[in-house]
Design a protein around this motif. Sequence first.
Motif, mmCIF file in Angstrom:
data_model
loop_
_atom_site.group_PDB
_atom_site.id
_atom_site.type_symbol
_atom_site.label_atom_id
_atom_site.label_comp_id
_atom_site.label_asym_id
_atom_site.label_seq_id
_atom_site.Cartn_x
_atom_site.Cartn_y
_atom_site.Cartn_z
ATOM 1 N N ALA A 242 45.362 41.577 42.507
ATOM 2 C CA ALA A 242 44.585 41.219 43.700
ATOM 3 C C ALA A 242 43.082 41.234 43.394
ATOM 4 C CB ALA A 242 44.905 42.184 44.837
ATOM 5 N N ARG A 243 42.662 42.140 42.548
ATOM 6 C CA ARG A 243 41.235 42.255 42.220
ATOM 7 C C ARG A 243 40.707 41.037 41.482
ATOM 8 N NH1 ARG A 243 38.398 43.407 37.804
ATOM 9 N NH2 ARG A 243 40.225 43.987 36.544
ATOM 10 N N VAL A 244 41.468 40.512 40.536
ATOM 11 C CA VAL A 244 40.944 39.445 39.678
ATOM 12 C C VAL A 244 41.133 38.051 40.267
ATOM 13 C CG1 VAL A 244 41.282 40.833 37.602
ATOM 14 C CG2 VAL A 244 43.084 39.250 38.326
ATOM 15 N N LEU A 245 41.926 37.935 41.336
ATOM 16 C CA LEU A 245 42.145 36.626 41.954
ATOM 17 C C LEU A 245 41.138 36.359 43.065
ATOM 18 C CD1 LEU A 245 46.025 36.582 42.118
ATOM 19 C CD2 LEU A 245 44.619 34.868 40.980
ATOM 20 N N ARG A 246 40.722 35.122 43.154
ATOM 21 C CA ARG A 246 39.861 34.704 44.253
ATOM 22 C C ARG A 246 40.695 34.610 45.535
ATOM 23 N NH1 ARG A 246 38.023 30.516 40.023
ATOM 24 N NH2 ARG A 246 36.249 31.568 39.057
ATOM 25 N N PRO A 247 40.066 34.711 46.705
ATOM 26 C CA PRO A 247 40.819 34.524 47.953
ATOM 27 C C PRO A 247 41.543 33.177 47.945
ATOM 28 C CG PRO A 247 38.637 35.408 48.423
ATOM 29 C CD PRO A 247 38.655 35.075 46.953
ATOM 30 N N GLY A 248 42.807 33.209 48.275
ATOM 31 C CA GLY A 248 43.619 32.003 48.230
ATOM 32 C C GLY A 248 44.241 31.726 46.877
ATOM 33 N N GLY A 249 43.901 32.526 45.872
ATOM 34 C CA GLY A 249 44.490 32.358 44.549
ATOM 35 C C GLY A 249 45.963 32.738 44.546
ATOM 36 N N ARG A 250 46.698 32.207 43.577
ATOM 37 C CA ARG A 250 48.144 32.415 43.513
ATOM 38 C C ARG A 250 48.519 33.244 42.290
ATOM 39 N NH1 ARG A 250 50.964 28.208 46.341
ATOM 40 N NH2 ARG A 250 52.617 28.073 44.793
ATOM 41 N N VAL A 251 49.442 34.161 42.500
ATOM 42 C CA VAL A 251 50.032 34.889 41.387
ATOM 43 C C VAL A 251 51.514 34.583 41.360
ATOM 44 C CG1 VAL A 251 50.472 37.015 42.727
ATOM 45 C CG2 VAL A 251 50.278 37.119 40.239
ATOM 46 N N VAL A 252 52.049 34.401 40.157
ATOM 47 C CA VAL A 252 53.471 34.144 39.984
ATOM 48 C C VAL A 252 54.023 35.183 39.012
ATOM 49 C CG1 VAL A 252 55.236 32.486 39.329
ATOM 50 C CG2 VAL A 252 53.080 31.675 40.328
ATOM 51 N N LEU A 253 54.960 35.991 39.485
ATOM 52 C CA LEU A 253 55.635 36.968 38.641
ATOM 53 C C LEU A 253 57.048 36.476 38.359
ATOM 54 C CD1 LEU A 253 54.610 40.375 40.313
ATOM 55 C CD2 LEU A 253 53.521 39.188 38.389
ATOM 56 N N GLY A 254 57.390 36.383 37.084
ATOM 57 C CA GLY A 254 58.736 36.008 36.680
ATOM 58 C C GLY A 254 59.512 37.239 36.257
ATOM 59 N N ILE A 255 60.674 37.429 36.851
ATOM 60 C CA ILE A 255 61.431 38.665 36.640
ATOM 61 C C ILE A 255 62.899 38.335 36.445
ATOM 62 C CG2 ILE A 255 62.058 40.901 37.642
ATOM 63 C CD1 ILE A 255 59.522 40.098 39.603
ATOM 64 N N GLY A 256 63.492 38.825 35.367
ATOM 65 C CA GLY A 256 64.923 38.677 35.186
ATOM 66 C C GLY A 256 65.679 39.401 36.285
ATOM 67 N N ASP A 257 66.781 38.809 36.735
ATOM 68 C CA ASP A 257 67.547 39.444 37.800
ATOM 69 C C ASP A 257 67.903 40.875 37.399
ATOM 70 O OD1 ASP A 257 69.306 38.845 40.372
ATOM 71 O OD2 ASP A 257 70.510 40.047 38.975
ATOM 72 N N PRO A 258 67.515 41.873 38.212
ATOM 73 C CA PRO A 258 67.693 43.268 37.782
ATOM 74 C C PRO A 258 69.142 43.666 37.559
ATOM 75 C CG PRO A 258 66.934 43.136 40.069
ATOM 76 C CD PRO A 258 66.807 41.777 39.491
ATOM 77 N N ASP A 259 70.070 43.093 38.321
ATOM 78 C CA ASP A 259 71.480 43.445 38.123
ATOM 79 C C ASP A 259 71.988 42.922 36.782
ATOM 80 O OD1 ASP A 259 71.628 44.709 40.597
ATOM 81 O OD2 ASP A 259 72.188 42.863 41.635
ATOM 82 N N VAL A 260 71.538 41.728 36.408
ATOM 83 C CA VAL A 260 71.929 41.171 35.105
ATOM 84 C C VAL A 260 71.231 41.921 33.978
ATOM 85 C CG1 VAL A 260 71.929 39.102 33.668
ATOM 86 C CG2 VAL A 260 72.350 38.901 36.121
ATOM 87 N N MET A 261 69.942 42.199 34.159
ATOM 88 C CA MET A 261 69.191 42.925 33.135
ATOM 89 C C MET A 261 69.795 44.304 32.864
ATOM 90 S SD MET A 261 66.530 41.135 32.008
ATOM 91 C CE MET A 261 65.431 42.400 31.388
ATOM 92 N N ALA A 262 70.301 44.944 33.897
ATOM 93 C CA ALA A 262 70.852 46.296 33.745
ATOM 94 C C ALA A 262 72.061 46.319 32.830
ATOM 95 C CB ALA A 262 71.209 46.873 35.113
#
Length: 211
Positions: free
Chosen positions: A142-162
């Motif tokens: 949140a600190r490094v993004l400008r207002p209206g900026g977008r963040v995209v987090l890619g995460i492996g499905d936790p049930d499959v990863m487990a």
Amino acid sequence: MGLRQRVLAKVAGQLGRPHGLVGRGVAVLLNRGNRQAVAAAVDAAMPDGKTVADIGFGGGLSLDLLLQRVGPLGAVYGVEIAEDMLTRARARFATQIAAGRMRLVGGSLTALTLEDSSLDAAISVNTVYFVSDLDAACAELARVLRPGGRVVLGIGDPDVMARLPFAAYGFNLRPIGEIVAALKNAGFADVEQRRLDEVAIPHHLLVAVAG
């Protein structure tokens, strides 16, 4: 710790911070295995002509894709905790760095070496597992993004990863809802969840807008 456990722990350690001769091979495998998830994250960030960063770029595939997307008017930042991956990327992208189109720095999700409100978009794929303080990571985003900026987090499905044998060694697997809540607590709005099923490990993309 038995031999199998030691091997799995080393695999997990290399995935979290590729290094040495083995790390070079890991970088290639990361680029190959993460291609679809990384490409989807780049598309979701919509970085055309903007200043964008990949946090935890690993093998560097995302840096290529982001350079193509931002075009000559944009700029790409790469943040990486693994010094060997930084060295590899600095050699590979020396021309773009010299031209001012790319900047590569050491850092992590919880300690971003970027200025406040310096980015229009940021992506980070398969990195949240290695973060112990999720709230601190979301606050940094949140600190490094400008207002209206977008963040995209890619995460492996936790049930499959487990079910992956190495995930028991240093991986923090969290429910998707917990990550969404942390993003909202950091001030992000409109957190959209997208699922990628046409990959070896199903992934979730969390797309959030900075307030």
